[in-house]
Scaffold this active site. Structure first.
Site, PDB file in Angstrom:
ATOM      1  N   GLU A   2       0.833  -1.206   0.000  1.00 51.67           N
ATOM      2  CA  GLU A   2       0.000   0.000   0.000  1.00 51.67           C
ATOM      3  C   GLU A   2       0.866   1.253   0.000  1.00 51.67           C
ATOM      4  OE1 GLU A   2      -2.503   2.988   0.102  1.00 51.67           O
ATOM      5  OE2 GLU A   2      -3.265   0.950  -0.196  1.00 51.67           O
TER       6      GLU A   2
ATOM      7  N   HIS B  33     -31.774  -9.607  24.082  1.00 48.28           N
ATOM      8  CA  HIS B  33     -30.623 -10.287  24.686  1.00 48.28           C
ATOM      9  C   HIS B  33     -30.811 -11.792  24.538  1.00 48.28           C
ATOM     10  CE1 HIS B  33     -27.426 -11.202  27.570  1.00 48.28           C
ATOM     11  NE2 HIS B  33     -28.262 -12.077  28.122  1.00 48.28           N
TER      12      HIS B  33
END
Length: 461
Positions: free
Chosen positions: A199, A440
């Site tokens: 990169e 949950h």
């Protein structure tokens, strides 16, 4: 000569969505597409096939590393590459045929071939010229390369070639640490390739929140990917079955080389407008070769442009939003796109998703903000799935508590981000998210905990 209210050029996510919406609004509509299948780069050689390979390789990773930890004993599966590619092609076929069905259902004509625009109000395909009150250019983008680097789609490949390699390479060099490079690099790393990512900049995923980028790089490095950052590629010497990548480190000008069986050039994409005849029309373009627009109108009356050929992020869902907005505008409605609330996702493992501002952007703007963070290690569902790596990060205005940006790295990040998109679309505060009941046990509870962290503090940290 057939006459239409709207002719859309390009059958990708922007084009086909625009055509369907226009037809739904009562406009006589056609879509011109030269590929054998609808769906554009996204469905044929981009988003969809890459996600198929990401899913398959992630399943392999789970079998190799996590099955035994859950008491699932047995020999790890072997990779049948031809069968995996066949699975990928089947996924493509199901999706592209789905678009064909939607065209028939909504009475959109598919004009097969490549389009040109000889004059405003005219679209030529082959030997036939069709007239249209409105023309929408949605011709998308193509892979871009580097000077002196020739893509042959055999040894030096673009993302297109990387989706159909004849065999899994032992060594792969990826040029570019953006979304495409990291996604495809992680696929081949899971399948056994030694992957090195080169990169030019000093961080992966340029433009993304810096903290997220560092966390993602660390995670991918643990998975076997090597990174060479701050490196300017000088060239690729390709032979019949091998290639050598030469690069220069910016910090000291030292020169280095890497050998590879395959080099993936993932340095971005550029607008595709070839053959449309835009120069002859006198259409105004940007310096980067995009069609200049004002509320998707081009400088030529009656011609609109959306998606990758225009300014902004090259994202399929951005093009889809623009496609609907243009169709609605043509039909006399108020087409609208909120460019401040367009999410982005990287489908590596862990996934990364973001919407709104990064910390770096807020600092540059001098905006007073607060940060609420919550680690997935504090989330029961994530730990049960061996997915406790990563966190949710919410950026909110220091005075008003309005959500300015949300960044997620962790399980199902690409799905979790949309709760924040909806909240931001309605101008919600972090407290609004914090006071919304979440089921949950779910990984979505981490978003609520991060929102709580913008106030008096999270419960489970």
């Amino acid at each position: 000569m057939a006459e239409y209210d709207v002719i859309v050029i390009g059958g990708g996510p922007g084009g086909y969505v625009c055509a369907i919406r226009a037809a739904q609004l009562g406009l006589k509509t056609a879509c011109v597409e030269g590929r054998e299948a609808l769906g554009g780069s996204c469905l044929n050689v981009g988003c969809i096939p890459s996600k198929a390979l990401l899913h398959a390789s992630h399943s392999l990773h789970e079998a190799e590393h996590n099955f035994a930890r859950m008491g699932l004993k047995g020999k790890a599966p072997s990779v049948d590459w031809k069968e995996m590619l066949a699975y990928k092609d089947d996924v493509i076929g199901q999706n592209t045929k789905g678009i064909e069905f939607l065209f028939k259902k909504n009475k959109v004509d598919w004009i097969k071939g490549w389009a040109s625009i000889p004059a405003a109000g005219q679209v030529k395909v082959g030997d036939e010229t069709h007239s249209a009150k409105n023309i929408v250019i949605a011709s998308g983008s193509e892979a871009s390369s580097l000077p002196g680097v020739e893509i042959d789609e055999k040894v030096v490949v673009s993302s297109t070639g990387a989706l159909s390699l004849p065999k899994i390479p032992k060594k792969m060099v990826v040029i570019g640490a953006g979304v495409i490079g990291l996604e495809m690099g992680s696929v081949y790393a899971r399948l056994g390739s030694h992957v090195t990512v080169v990169e030019y900049l000093d961080q992966v995923t340029p433009g993304m929140d810096g903290e997220i980028a560092k966390t993602l790089q660390r995670s991918l490095k643990k998975q076997g990917l090597d990174f060479v950052l701050g490196a300017a590629v000088q060239g690729v010497d390709a032979k019949k079955t091998k290639a050598t990548v030469s690069y220069k480190l910016k910090k000291d000008d030292s020169e280095h080389t890497l050998d590879a069986d395959v080099v993936l050039v993932a340095t971005g994409r550029k607008p595709y407008t070839e053959g449309l005849g835009l120069d002859a029309l006198g259409m105004k373009m940007t310096e980067r070769g995009q069609i200049a627009t004002d509320h998707w109108r081009s400088s030529v009356p009656g011609i609109w442009a959306i998606g990758d050929v225009t300014e902004g992020p090259m994202l399929a869902h951005k093009a889809e939003d623009e496609g609907m907005a243009v169709a609605e505008s043509i039909a006399g409605q108020a087409g609208h796109v909120n460019y401040d609330v367009i999410p982005s996702v990287i489908y590596t493992s862990p996934e990364v998703a973001a919407v709104g501002k990064t910390e770096e952007q807020l600092k540059d703007e001098g905006r007073a903000y607060k940060v609420g963070k919550f680690s997935f290690m504090g989330n029961g569902r994530a730990k049960a799935m061996f997915a406790g790596e990563g966190f949710v990060k919410i950026l909110a205005d220091k005075e008003t508590d309005r959500i300015l940006g949300v960044h997620v790295i962790g399980p199902s990040a690409g799905e979790l981000i949309h709760e924040s998109c909806v909240a931001m679309e309605f101008g919600a505060a972090a407290e609004d998210l914090a006071r919304t009941c979440h089921a949950h046990p779910t990984v979505s509870e981490a978003v609520r905990e991060a929102a709580l962290a913008c106030g008096d503090g999270p419960i489970h940290s």
